[in-house]
Design an enzyme around this catalytic site. Sequence first.
Site, mmCIF file in Angstrom:
data_model
loop_
_atom_site.group_PDB
_atom_site.id
_atom_site.type_symbol
_atom_site.label_atom_id
_atom_site.label_comp_id
_atom_site.label_asym_id
_atom_site.label_seq_id
_atom_site.Cartn_x
_atom_site.Cartn_y
_atom_site.Cartn_z
ATOM 1 C CE1 TYR A 245 -18.351 -11.489 24.778
ATOM 2 C CE2 TYR A 245 -18.852 -13.646 23.921
ATOM 3 C CZ TYR A 245 -18.135 -12.833 24.856
ATOM 4 O OH TYR A 245 -17.615 -13.443 25.816
ATOM 5 C CG HIS B 240 -14.925 -5.815 20.658
ATOM 6 N ND1 HIS B 240 -14.303 -4.995 20.332
ATOM 7 C CD2 HIS B 240 -14.101 -6.800 21.014
ATOM 8 C CE1 HIS B 240 -12.800 -5.359 20.329
ATOM 9 N NE2 HIS B 240 -12.869 -6.610 20.662
ATOM 10 C CE1 TYR C 58 -16.461 -16.024 21.905
ATOM 11 C CE2 TYR C 58 -16.115 -17.972 20.912
ATOM 12 C CZ TYR C 58 -16.801 -17.325 21.684
ATOM 13 O OH TYR C 58 -17.719 -17.781 22.557
ATOM 14 C CG ASN D 114 -8.947 -14.318 20.260
ATOM 15 O OD1 ASN D 114 -9.632 -14.842 19.523
ATOM 16 N ND2 ASN D 114 -8.033 -14.573 21.375
ATOM 17 C CG ASN E 18 -6.844 -8.595 20.928
ATOM 18 O OD1 ASN E 18 -5.817 -8.272 20.769
ATOM 19 N ND2 ASN E 18 -7.368 -8.698 22.190
#
Length: 197
Positions: free
Chosen positions: A21, A26, A72, A74, A120
Amino acid sequence: MKTPDTCIQLIVGLGNPGNEYEHTRHNAGQDFVEELARDLGQPLSPTPKFFGHFSRLNINGKDVRLLVPTTYMNRSGQAVAAVCQFYKIPPEAVLVVHDELDLPPGKARLKIGGGHGGHNGLRDIISSLGNNKDFGRLRLGIGHPGNAKLVSNYVLKKAPSEEFNAIEDAIRAAQPHVADLAKGDWEKAMRELHSKT
């Protein structure tokens, strides 16, 4: 909307953990906080009790904490709530830095309060702070894929080099305004940042 004069005590950069990631759209918020920590000579270090990487620094005589949750996206609220409870930081003294689909790459906008807009990380932070939406946000534009069904795949991908460079430019443009936010000068930070990006 009236700008607050609350001094920011905690800056949170949202992202997902793991090499896959790194530098994805994001993770723009995480990139902002990691670069800020590095530029100020206070790199983040793993801090299990805060569920993330953490640093504490002095900006113009003000005590400011930096946090990148390693939950993570969320579950970001778990880390934010842990720091706020430990240091007794009210939500309005928190700045959450996150990627923003509704702004093009290269734009950075400060905002106070509001909903989660489908993000989120913001949704979980609002919930973890007792449904409190009063924290500040630094929104880093990543653009929109044009179709809601494409969003989840889009945000988890790296931007093409031109877009990536525009996001980096916005990060660099926003960083100097942290000093204004640390002393509660939201009006100056907003006026100057919004005229630059």
